[in-house]
Design a protein around this motif. Structure first.
Motif, PDB file in Angstrom:
ATOM      1  N   GLN A  13     -14.964  94.087  19.425  1.00 35.78           N
ATOM      2  CA  GLN A  13     -13.070  93.404  18.615  1.00 35.78           C
ATOM      3  C   GLN A  13     -11.976  92.847  19.530  1.00 35.78           C
ATOM      4  O   GLN A  13     -11.001  92.273  19.663  1.00 35.78           O
ATOM      5  CB  GLN A  13     -12.562  94.984  18.120  1.00 35.78           C
ATOM      6  N   MET A  14     -13.114  93.407  21.176  1.00 36.74           N
ATOM      7  CA  MET A  14     -12.095  92.437  21.960  1.00 36.74           C
ATOM      8  C   MET A  14     -12.173  91.017  22.147  1.00 36.74           C
ATOM      9  O   MET A  14     -13.204  90.190  22.043  1.00 36.74           O
ATOM     10  CB  MET A  14     -12.681  92.848  23.354  1.00 36.74           C
ATOM     11  N   MET A  15     -11.506  89.977  22.701  1.00 41.02           N
ATOM     12  CA  MET A  15     -11.298  88.877  23.030  1.00 41.02           C
ATOM     13  C   MET A  15     -11.342  88.319  24.286  1.00 41.02           C
ATOM     14  O   MET A  15     -10.303  89.452  25.148  1.00 41.02           O
ATOM     15  CB  MET A  15     -10.273  88.012  22.293  1.00 41.02           C
ATOM     16  N   GLU A  16     -11.848  87.460  25.275  1.00 40.85           N
ATOM     17  CA  GLU A  16     -12.345  87.391  26.348  1.00 40.85           C
ATOM     18  C   GLU A  16     -12.490  85.458  25.591  1.00 40.85           C
ATOM     19  O   GLU A  16     -12.901  85.002  24.790  1.00 40.85           O
ATOM     20  CB  GLU A  16     -13.368  87.667  27.346  1.00 40.85           C
ATOM     21  N   PRO A  17     -11.922  85.440  26.962  1.00 45.45           N
ATOM     22  CA  PRO A  17     -12.657  83.432  27.216  1.00 45.45           C
ATOM     23  C   PRO A  17     -14.350  83.930  27.622  1.00 45.45           C
ATOM     24  O   PRO A  17     -14.718  84.283  28.121  1.00 45.45           O
ATOM     25  CB  PRO A  17     -11.721  82.938  28.776  1.00 45.45           C
ATOM     26  N   SER A  40      -8.059  89.839  29.485  1.00 45.91           N
ATOM     27  CA  SER A  40      -8.744  90.605  27.517  1.00 45.91           C
ATOM     28  C   SER A  40      -7.571  90.752  27.083  1.00 45.91           C
ATOM     29  O   SER A  40      -6.354  91.235  27.022  1.00 45.91           O
ATOM     30  CB  SER A  40      -9.439  91.587  28.157  1.00 45.91           C
ATOM     31  N   TRP A  41      -8.306  90.801  25.412  1.00 41.08           N
ATOM     32  CA  TRP A  41      -7.350  90.901  24.503  1.00 41.08           C
ATOM     33  C   TRP A  41      -8.243  92.077  23.972  1.00 41.08           C
ATOM     34  O   TRP A  41      -9.502  92.002  23.311  1.00 41.08           O
ATOM     35  CB  TRP A  41      -6.140  89.795  23.364  1.00 41.08           C
ATOM     36  N   LEU A  42      -7.223  93.214  23.246  1.00 36.57           N
ATOM     37  CA  LEU A  42      -7.908  94.131  22.913  1.00 36.57           C
ATOM     38  C   LEU A  42      -7.341  95.060  21.463  1.00 36.57           C
ATOM     39  O   LEU A  42      -6.624  95.384  21.547  1.00 36.57           O
ATOM     40  CB  LEU A  42      -8.918  95.238  23.370  1.00 36.57           C
ATOM     41  N   PRO A  43      -7.786  94.691  20.425  1.00 35.87           N
ATOM     42  CA  PRO A  43      -6.501  95.426  19.184  1.00 35.87           C
ATOM     43  C   PRO A  43      -7.154  96.855  19.315  1.00 35.87           C
ATOM     44  O   PRO A  43      -8.181  97.268  19.110  1.00 35.87           O
ATOM     45  CB  PRO A  43      -7.085  94.980  18.400  1.00 35.87           C
ATOM     46  N   ALA A  51      -2.341  86.080  26.031  1.00 41.87           N
ATOM     47  CA  ALA A  51      -3.806  86.397  26.029  1.00 41.87           C
ATOM     48  C   ALA A  51      -3.924  84.489  26.399  1.00 41.87           C
ATOM     49  O   ALA A  51      -4.671  83.606  27.413  1.00 41.87           O
ATOM     50  CB  ALA A  51      -4.502  86.358  24.559  1.00 41.87           C
ATOM     51  N   TYR A  52      -3.798  83.651  25.063  1.00 46.82           N
ATOM     52  CA  TYR A  52      -3.739  82.008  25.421  1.00 46.82           C
ATOM     53  C   TYR A  52      -3.470  81.667  26.892  1.00 46.82           C
ATOM     54  O   TYR A  52      -3.837  81.238  27.042  1.00 46.82           O
ATOM     55  CB  TYR A  52      -3.164  81.619  24.212  1.00 46.82           C
ATOM     56  N   LYS A  59      -2.352  87.556  21.484  1.00 52.03           N
ATOM     57  CA  LYS A  59      -2.564  86.460  21.406  1.00 52.03           C
ATOM     58  C   LYS A  59      -1.598  85.374  22.475  1.00 52.03           C
ATOM     59  O   LYS A  59      -2.895  84.680  23.035  1.00 52.03           O
ATOM     60  CB  LYS A  59      -3.139  85.679  20.111  1.00 52.03           C
ATOM     61  N   LEU A  78     -11.006  81.402  23.524  1.00 50.75           N
ATOM     62  CA  LEU A  78     -10.938  82.725  23.395  1.00 50.75           C
ATOM     63  C   LEU A  78     -11.044  83.253  21.550  1.00 50.75           C
ATOM     64  O   LEU A  78     -10.778  83.365  21.006  1.00 50.75           O
ATOM     65  CB  LEU A  78      -9.457  82.743  23.120  1.00 50.75           C
TER      66      LEU A  78
END
Lengths: 380, 182, 281
Positions: A175-179, B39-42, B28-29, B25, A6
């Protein structure tokens, strides 16, 4: 295959650059790309590479010029206002045929603008990345995985064509997180031979020169013509685009980057309601993927196109040039850092479909915002 | 909330420094461990510094379009401005969990399930100061089962970096308090 | 007298009486004598020496206006074993490139800067430079440079000598054989310092521009002696080795300790901390 991790887009991009053999990073802090610099600052010293925070974006791009001339794989990163400052140096890189990879994690402008995601540097990237006759190859990722995957391609294209490659992302993707599955590190054999590099003559060869100056007009013209021959090769062999549900689509959205994700969500909803809509997602913005668009037009099913952008309407120019009057091209966009919602895009498509073929085509570049405001009961 | 295993869109919001992004998070994990799309967006920029922070998280079974959650299935609110701002946009049938130690008002919605948790109060009583965010995630899990129970613990472990391993135990305690809070 | 191996056979394109040719030669001779030419990479500016990449017989880069120190930084960081120099005029170094100059010096980049100060923009035809003297008449100061309007000239090596990253900051001139020999010694020392990793070095060469000064070559040298040298006195403004240090790191540590001591002493005496003197000038 490596396991999924991630990661933020900016960090995945930076890690991918290291794995692609990036030797030197020069940058300057600016939101929303600073994670790229911070990641490089953390990792470069551990892998024997160069990280240096320059005193300005101008200095950074000129350090890139020097390090690239010296044969290194080089990367710099910034966001819109900083890219404007780099544009002089990018023109010099082009004039001297020095490979470089430049990241633009776009934010809203003009001026200092805002810090929220935008695609309003499309014209700058594809039309006017600096003064003079040149193009920058522009890659537009749409996912964190692509932020990663396009980096190695960028370095390879830069070296192969001795050109400058921009990865045109935006604050949302950064800024976003993805696998993401990180690419395997490039082997040493992936490195291009650079006989033109400044390495010191060793007293055994004539001096190499990295230079964009050419005072004789005929000679400068010849250099530009040679460069544009390389651009033709790029145009013929490096266009990239993704299509989604276009075969039976009467309405085709054209969108890149973060906007393409939003458009896909809208398309899925519309498809459930039986609306025949699809997507062309340019991955290379320059070279413009005219072939993919022509292929859809040649299918004979499409009746209208809709350019969806996070800008006041810039890419729509390229869509119209390719469509060349064959069908109407309309626009929906949000500007200033506003990310369109799937519902907004869905609404824009429905309005077009409901209006039918008899309706006037593009209502102007402000149509998207106007429609949005009308929907919210505000004056357009 | 028709099919939470297929798609859940969360908005977590509060003050900067409350660990909002960390709470996001952990969720998300959980998606990563279960090999779901996520998806994770701050929120980013000046608002991080002492102002409000929020975080959009989506877990899904098919590729995610916009990572920006504008109509959340779930809102986790840890201050009053966030609750007031975001409670109205929660989808009908959705869930709101809020920290009643810090928020002295009730959201006025009869079409969503609302859970008030004095998370900050409980964690400070239990010597778990600063972990109200994790307690909230536990409570959220209790009410939505957004992932398997084992996954939740593993996600929390994964979200805590190795250099902060000593914080794992208090985090797990806070999570457990949230999971058992009725 | 034959051309040194560090120069190509291409004839210089400079005006009669211009001192660029002399300085090019001094740089090339120094590199040859130190046997560094084969591993040297030069960076040339925008200005009259914009085509100097044709004259130096080593690898060369041409830089955007004012950016030579940044380009040199990029080269040196990518190839730390090479010798890297930037050759710049006063407009390039002290106007548009001031930030790059100051920060390359402050970082202690292991590069050598050759700074040609002739108090005028030559290539564009004689406009006021950041180093043009008060009352000096140029195309863009037709009534003479008025400090009330145009401010004061920059004394570059004095300014840079305050920075911890600078190993050697020296001003020389090339108005006659004696001073040319002294200039050569300074330039050679600068390359030796770079070779030995001592730190950033800059040699300012007070030069002429007969064409844009509107003077014969001989009269230009007289004008230089009468007007330039009093304002820009030759001398060593910082030399960390002469001060007894191995390199900039040692010199910086010593200066820091000295300032800390003064601060403590002043504090106990109830006085505000004051800057210590003692920098060579």
């Amino acid at each position: 295959m490596s396991e999924k991790v991630l990661m933020k887009g900016n960090e995945a991009l930076a890690e991918a650059a290291l794995r692609a053999g990036c030797d030197c990073f020069f940058g300057y802090p600016i939101t929303p790309q600073t994670e790229v610099a911070a990641y490089m600052a953390r990792r470069m010293p551990k892998v024997g590479g160069v990280y240096l925070q320059a005193e300005s974006e101008i200095a950074a791009i000129n350090m890139i010029y020097g390090a690239s001339a010296a044969g290194a794989r080089v990367l710099t990163s910034s966001s819109s206002p900083g890219i404007s400052l780099k544009s002089e140096g990018i023109s010099y890189l082009a004039g001297a045929d020095l490979p470089a990879v430049i990241i633009n994690v776009q934010r809203g402008g003009p001026g200092l603008g805002g810090i929220q995601p935008s695609q309003a540097d499309y014209w700058q990237a594809t039309r006017a990345m600096g003064h003079g006759d040149f193009h920058v190859t522009v890659l537009a990722p749409s996912t964190v995985q692509e932020m990663c995957d396009l980096v190695a391609l960028a370095f390879d294209l830069a070296d192969r064509y001795r050109t400058q490659v921009m990865i045109l992302a935006d604050g949302l993707l950064g800024q976003m997180m993805e696998p993401v599955v990180l690419p395997e590190p490039a082997g040493a054999d992936a490195r291009a031979d650079k006989p033109w590099a400044l390495t010191g003559t060793g007293g055994v060869r004539p001096g190499n020169v990295a230079n964009s100056l050419c005072l004789v007009a005929d000679n400068l013209e010849a250099r530009n013509v040679e460069r544009f021959r390389r651009y033709e090769v790029i145009r013929d062999s490096e266009q990239r685009a993704e299509t989604y549900l276009v075969d039976d689509a009467e309405t085709v959205i054209v969108a890149f980057g973060a906007c393409a994700r939003v458009a896909k969500s809208a398309i899925d909803t519309l498809r459930r309601d039986g609306v025949a809509v699809g997507l062309i997602r340019p991955i290379t913005l320059w070279p413009w993927p005219a072939d993919a668009i022509n292929a859809v037009l040649d299918g004979g099913v499409v009746r209208r196109m809709l350019s969806v952008e996070m800008s006041m309407g810039q890419m729509i120019d390229d869509v119209k040039l390719t469509v060349n009057g064959r069908i109407p091209v309309d626009f929906f966009g949000r500007s200033g850092g506003v990310v369109p919602t799937p519902a907004e895009v869905e609404g824009a498509v429905r309005r077009l479909v409901d209006a039918g073929d008899g309706a006037p085509a593009a209502a102007g570049v402000t149509a998207g915002v106007a429609a949005h405001n009308a929907n919210n009961g505000k004056e357009a | 909330m028709s099919d939470i295993r297929s798609e859940i869109r969360l908005l977590l919001a509060g003050f900067g420094g409350q660990g909002i992004l960390f709470a996001g998070k952990v969720v998300a994990y959980a998606g990563l461990i279960e090999d779901r799309e996520l998806s994770w967006l701050p929120s980013y920029g000046p608002e991080m510094r002492g102002g409000t922070a929020n975080c959009s998280v989506t877990l899904a079974s098919s590729p995610i379009g916009s990572p920006l959650v504008t109509e959340p299935d779930v809102l986790v609110a840890m201050n009053r401005p966030s609750l007031e701002k975001y409670a109205p946009i929660v989808r009908p049938g959705g869930v709101i969990v809020y920290d009643s130690s810090l928020i002295d008002t009730m959201p006025v919605r009869d079409d969503v399930q609302i859970y008030d948790v004095p998370a900050t109060g409980i964690t400070s009583e239990q010597d778990l100061g600063g972990l109200a965010n994790v307690l909230m995630v536990g409570k959220l899990w209790r009410e939505t089962q957004f992932c398997a129970e084992d996954t939740l613990t593993a996600a929390l472990e994964k979200a805590i970096p190795a250099r902060k391993a000593h914080l794992l135990e208090p985090n797990l305690r806070a999570l457990k308090l949230g999971k058992s809070y009725v | 007298m034959g051309r040194p191996g560090g120069l190509t056979d291409k004839p210089f394109s400079y005006c009669p009486g211009c001192t660029h040719g002399i300085v090019h030669r001094l740089v090339a001779e120094s590199l040859d004598e130190l046997e560094l030419t084969g591993r040297t990479i030069g960076v040339v500016p925008v200005g009259c020496s914009v085509t100097a990449y044709e004259f130096f017989n080593c690898d060369m880069a041409q830089a955007a206006h004012g950016r030579a120190p940044a380009v040199a930084t990029g080269i040196k960081r990518a190839r730390p074993d090479n010798i890297v120099f930037a050759y710049q005029g006063d407009g390039d170094l002290a106007a548009i490139g001031t930030a790059e100059t100051v920060h390359a010096a402050a970082r202690g980049e292991q590069i050598t800067v050759i700074f040609i100060n002739n108090a005028i923009y030559g290539m564009t035809g004689g406009q006021m430079a950041p180093t043009s003297l008060p009352a000096q008449i140029t195309q863009t100061s037709p009534y003479g440079r008025d400090p009330q309007v145009a401010g004061y000239p920059l004394r570059v090596v004095e300014m840079l000598s305050t920075l911890d990253g600078v190993a050697l900051a020296q001003r020389v001139t090339v108005d006659g054989p004696r001073n040319i020999r002294a200039a050569k010694r300074a330039i050679k020392k600068a390359f030796e310092y770079q070779r030995d990793g001592v730190g950033y070095s800059i040699i300012e060469v007070v030069s002429t521009c007969p064409t844009n000064w509107g003077l014969s070559p001989a009269a230009a040298l007289d004008w230089l002696r009468q007007n330039m040298l009093p304002y820009y006195p030759p001398g060593v403004y910082r030399d960390v080795v002469a001060d007894g240090h191995a390199d900039i790191a040692q010199a910086a540590a010593a200066r820091r300790a000295e300032l800390a001591e003064q601060a403590t002493g002043n504090a106990s005496a109830g006085q505000p901390a004051r800057r210590g003197g003692g920098d060579a000038a």
